[in-house]
Design an enzyme around this catalytic site. Sequence first.
Site, mmCIF file in Angstrom:
data_model
loop_
_atom_site.group_PDB
_atom_site.id
_atom_site.type_symbol
_atom_site.label_atom_id
_atom_site.label_comp_id
_atom_site.label_asym_id
_atom_site.label_seq_id
_atom_site.Cartn_x
_atom_site.Cartn_y
_atom_site.Cartn_z
ATOM 1 N N LYS A 168 4.031 -25.832 -38.988
ATOM 2 C CA LYS A 168 4.484 -26.870 -39.926
ATOM 3 C C LYS A 168 3.554 -28.068 -40.028
ATOM 4 O O LYS A 168 3.170 -28.645 -39.010
ATOM 5 C CB LYS A 168 5.844 -27.389 -39.467
ATOM 6 N N GLY A 189 1.465 -26.796 -28.543
ATOM 7 C CA GLY A 189 1.785 -25.769 -29.524
ATOM 8 C C GLY A 189 1.417 -24.362 -29.121
ATOM 9 O O GLY A 189 0.979 -23.583 -29.980
ATOM 10 N N GLY A 196 4.334 -31.753 -26.112
ATOM 11 C CA GLY A 196 4.738 -32.958 -26.828
ATOM 12 C C GLY A 196 3.913 -34.175 -26.427
ATOM 13 O O GLY A 196 3.583 -35.016 -27.275
ATOM 14 N N ARG A 240 1.711 -25.197 -14.436
ATOM 15 C CA ARG A 240 2.112 -26.595 -14.219
ATOM 16 C C ARG A 240 2.325 -26.901 -12.734
ATOM 17 O O ARG A 240 2.196 -28.051 -12.328
ATOM 18 C CB ARG A 240 3.376 -26.918 -15.008
HETATM 19 C C1 3PG Z 1 7.545 -30.050 -22.068
HETATM 20 O O1 3PG Z 1 7.674 -28.890 -21.653
HETATM 21 O O2 3PG Z 1 6.970 -30.314 -23.134
HETATM 22 C C2 3PG Z 1 8.012 -31.179 -21.184
HETATM 23 O O3 3PG Z 1 8.442 -30.726 -19.957
HETATM 24 C C3 3PG Z 1 9.067 -32.010 -21.877
HETATM 25 O O4 3PG Z 1 10.221 -31.262 -22.077
HETATM 26 P P1 3PG Z 1 11.291 -31.753 -23.161
HETATM 27 O O5 3PG Z 1 10.672 -31.500 -24.512
HETATM 28 O O6 3PG Z 1 12.513 -30.918 -22.893
HETATM 29 O O7 3PG Z 1 11.535 -33.220 -22.925
#
Ligand code: 3PG
Length: 396
Positions: free
Chosen positions: A197, A350, A373, A35
Amino acid sequence: MKSIKDTAISGKKVLIRVDFNVPMDEHQNITDDTRIRAVLPTLKYALDHNAVLIIASHLGRPKGNVVPKFSLAPVAKRLARLLEENVIMATNCVGPDVKKIVSNMNTGDVLLLENLRFHPEEQKNDDGFAEELAKLCDVYINDAFAVSHRSNASLVAITKYAPLSVAGFLLQKELDYFKKAIADPKRPLVAIIGGSKVSSKLEALENMLKHVDKFIIGGAMANTFLKSTGCDVGKSKFEKDLIDVAGSIIKKATENGIKFYLPVDAKVASQFNSKAEVKTVPIQEIPSEWMALDIGPATSLLYSEVLQDAKTIIWNGPMGVFEIDAFSRGTIDMVGTVAESYAMTIVGGGDTDVAVHKAGKSDMITYISTGGGAFLTLLEGKSLPAVVALNNAEGE
Ligand code: 3PG
């Protein structure tokens, strides 16, 4: 959405929101700096164009408290090495000390602000906090795709206060690849969906019914689908309350002419641990006291045949418990198949990226998303709040 390229940044203070939420071991050593590397093009561009760089990020989930293990200080060190520049590490992200450092910065200086989430206001999308951050800069740049699904102050509210808000190269690239894969794909478009899931991927599966030509299912979520077809999965993990939903997804797929593939064999174990007895069985013959922890070799072969004619592949989620060697084969074989494919291949979310790196094939994938996410939110067909905010942002 304006791009960093559409604006003059020479001599200006740019606040670049990145996602430096990188994995670390118990001694705060960074175990994967993907990242950080991913935003280097934006940071280097800003340096080459004589900007003053103020970089902001979150790390972990400190829940609004100052938690030393979530300090970005180790990231500043790694960033300095990768950029080959001195990086000043601030002890806060707002407040008088930060203002003072920023007011003394010159063109080419790089400052990394301390973890935004040490302030509860960040995750509350607080206007006052956003305004304080915005006051540090002339131009706000969002290059934090991986957290753009969060309505946080440094991503959403800040665009109301920054004189100008634009997108960085990584954010643009992520959105462009996703659009190419979903909105205007070369067909057949195949989605490989794995992980544990159905519940966490339900909206993504429903949305993708509108787009894909074939579904390939792996991971423990396959057990819930198998259950819906009447297959006995023994002691394997499955979601009882989602069996009917899984069945209706298969039905909808079939009605829409979408091919829906489930495992035909499995690696099963007597217990969930690395020392358990393991064997491969046809999917109809999972012993009642055993559990499926990976797809079997016949499934790997079937899935590689299904992918033969694919022109676009989107992959989210592993085929089995790939962290344990005995159950990693199915995922590693899938990495090989996807990597060798002539299709445009997009991998994200994932831990799928982790599997690709583990197999040493990351160079052979067209695009590996930095988002977990955020990538899933796009698969669900939803827009990202931070991107909406950038699109709505006013400015010259
Ligand atoms: C991640 O790693 O998916 C992002 O940095 C978001 O982190 P968070 O799910 O803690 O908001």
